[in-house]
Design a protein around this motif. Structure first.
Motif, mmCIF file in Angstrom:
data_model
loop_
_atom_site.group_PDB
_atom_site.id
_atom_site.type_symbol
_atom_site.label_atom_id
_atom_site.label_comp_id
_atom_site.label_asym_id
_atom_site.label_seq_id
_atom_site.Cartn_x
_atom_site.Cartn_y
_atom_site.Cartn_z
ATOM 1 N N GLY A 104 25.197 72.580 -44.697
ATOM 2 C CA GLY A 104 24.294 73.695 -44.949
ATOM 3 C C GLY A 104 24.109 74.514 -43.687
ATOM 4 N N GLN A 105 23.458 75.633 -43.821
ATOM 5 C CA GLN A 105 23.297 76.537 -42.689
ATOM 6 C C GLN A 105 22.043 76.182 -41.897
ATOM 7 O OE1 GLN A 105 25.979 78.701 -42.184
ATOM 8 N NE2 GLN A 105 26.687 77.352 -43.833
ATOM 9 N N PHE A 106 22.075 75.037 -41.247
ATOM 10 C CA PHE A 106 20.972 74.612 -40.385
ATOM 11 C C PHE A 106 21.515 73.602 -39.374
ATOM 12 C CE2 PHE A 106 21.084 71.804 -44.044
ATOM 13 C CZ PHE A 106 20.968 70.533 -43.489
ATOM 14 N N LYS A 107 20.741 73.349 -38.323
ATOM 15 C CA LYS A 107 21.138 72.405 -37.298
ATOM 16 C C LYS A 107 20.911 70.979 -37.794
ATOM 17 C CE LYS A 107 20.002 75.552 -33.499
ATOM 18 N NZ LYS A 107 19.160 75.770 -32.290
ATOM 19 N N SER A 108 21.918 70.141 -37.634
ATOM 20 C CA SER A 108 21.819 68.758 -38.100
ATOM 21 C C SER A 108 22.432 67.815 -37.065
ATOM 22 C CB SER A 108 22.519 68.590 -39.445
ATOM 23 O OG SER A 108 22.449 67.249 -39.889
ATOM 24 N N LYS A 122 26.035 72.412 -36.483
ATOM 25 C CA LYS A 122 25.298 73.660 -36.665
ATOM 26 C C LYS A 122 26.071 74.550 -37.638
ATOM 27 C CE LYS A 122 23.463 77.700 -34.172
ATOM 28 N NZ LYS A 122 24.183 78.692 -34.993
ATOM 29 N N ASP A 123 25.453 74.860 -38.759
ATOM 30 C CA ASP A 123 26.083 75.705 -39.773
ATOM 31 C C ASP A 123 27.376 75.104 -40.317
ATOM 32 O OD1 ASP A 123 24.040 77.545 -39.428
ATOM 33 O OD2 ASP A 123 25.129 78.663 -37.897
ATOM 34 N N ARG A 140 19.937 64.568 -39.236
ATOM 35 C CA ARG A 140 18.721 65.307 -39.566
ATOM 36 C C ARG A 140 18.982 66.207 -40.756
ATOM 37 N NH1 ARG A 140 15.962 68.699 -34.857
ATOM 38 N NH2 ARG A 140 17.444 70.308 -35.477
ATOM 39 N N ASN A 141 18.076 66.176 -41.738
ATOM 40 C CA ASN A 141 18.248 67.015 -42.912
ATOM 41 C C ASN A 141 17.507 68.348 -42.755
ATOM 42 O OD1 ASN A 141 15.485 66.595 -43.595
ATOM 43 N ND2 ASN A 141 16.025 64.734 -44.749
ATOM 44 N N GLU A 142 17.519 69.144 -43.807
ATOM 45 C CA GLU A 142 16.946 70.491 -43.753
ATOM 46 C C GLU A 142 15.435 70.471 -43.543
ATOM 47 O OE1 GLU A 142 17.599 74.703 -46.200
ATOM 48 O OE2 GLU A 142 18.117 72.764 -47.104
ATOM 49 N N ASP A 143 14.781 69.373 -43.912
ATOM 50 C CA ASP A 143 13.336 69.261 -43.751
ATOM 51 C C ASP A 143 12.925 68.771 -42.366
ATOM 52 O OD1 ASP A 143 13.018 70.073 -46.380
ATOM 53 O OD2 ASP A 143 13.151 68.005 -47.142
ATOM 54 N N GLY A 144 13.923 68.473 -41.521
ATOM 55 C CA GLY A 144 13.628 67.970 -40.189
ATOM 56 C C GLY A 144 13.517 66.465 -40.110
#
Length: 266
Positions: free
Chosen positions: A109-113, A103-104, A145-149
């Motif tokens: 990147g600043q998203f959950k992965s 996470k972050d 998981r990427n930024e697009d889900g």
């Protein structure tokens, strides 16, 4: 099998190798720097002379571009289960399955992965009187998981060289302080979530450890990472704390069993 070429490796040559790795790791221009703290608890359990298991619980914290606080964000939590096979005194083969809650994470990147990771690993040990030199080879499959889900599969190969030297003894045992130095190169396949560059990073580690008992030890190291990325490069300076427990539950059972024997005798 003759090992004379290995035995001729001198401490001076080892030091030169580590210096070269150090120069390599810092001889890059940097755009963004992060300060981080990594901590991990390791539980090792011996099954027999050839096999052992291991469970790791980890967490990572990081500063951000707007804050220099090393604990500004909890960027990762992880759990990892290992199986180890000791083929010979020089070869150790391992495999693990891990779940990382990212996470972050600055490099992603600043998203959950969320990530599931599987790896195959081999370590070759050059045992010497007074110190140990080892080289580690690891192939990882990261399902992230990427930024697009959507989920990407990332293949990553890691090659490490590591030097370990006890300070107040020739072997590792209770009460011994030791120093460690290592350098590791990472190479990966290109994906959206981790970038398209083939060279993933270089990681340098310098630090020391202490054995409270033969089965409890702690390591504190400094890690420097260089990460080339598509938009900008990153430098990570991290303090890393690792606590290891060997045969914890087996030792607890022995103590409890011994205590019960004493009580029954009374």
């Amino acid at each position: 099998m003759s090992l004379k070429p290995v035995q001729n490796i001198s401490l001076e040559k080892i030091s030169l190798i580590l210096v070269i790795f150090l120069i390599t790791s810092i001889n890059y221009g940097q755009n963004t720097t992060y300060n981080q703290f990594w901590n991990e608890i390791q539980f090792n359990q011996t099954i027999n002379e050839k096999w052992s298991t291991e469970v790791n619980l980890g967490a990572a914290y990081s500063s951000t571009e707007s804050s220099s606080n090393i604990f500004q964000q909890n960027i990762q939590r992880s759990i990892r289960a290992w199986g180890h096979y000791y083929y010979s005194p020089r070869w150790k083969f391992s495999s693990f399955l891990a779940y990382n809650y990212n996470k972050d994470v600055p490099e992603i990147g600043q998203f959950k992965s969320p990530e599931i990771r599987f790896a195959l690993q081999g370590i070759y040990y050059f045992h010497k009187t007074g110190y140990t030199l080892s080289t580690r080879m690891r192939m990882e499959l990261r399902h992230m998981r990427n930024e697009d889900g959507n989920y990407d599969n990332v293949l990553r190969y890691r090659q490490q060289i590591k030097y370990l030297k006890p300070i107040n003894s020739k072997i590792l045992r209770e009460g011994v302080v030791y120093v460690i130095a290592s350098d590791e190169l990472f190479f990966k396949s290109g994906t959206k979530v981790t970038g398209l560059s083939f060279f993933d990073r270089n990681r340098l580690n310098l630090g020391a450890g202490y054995l409270f008992t033969d089965d409890v030890q702690v390591e504190l190291t400094y890690a420097n990472e260089y990460l080339p990325r598509d938009e900008h490069n990153q430098i990570v300076n991290a303090a890393s704390l690792t606590v290891t427990f060997n045969n914890l539950f087996k030792n607890l059972n022995k103590k409890l069993f011994h205590k019960n024997e004493i009580i029954n005798e009374d």
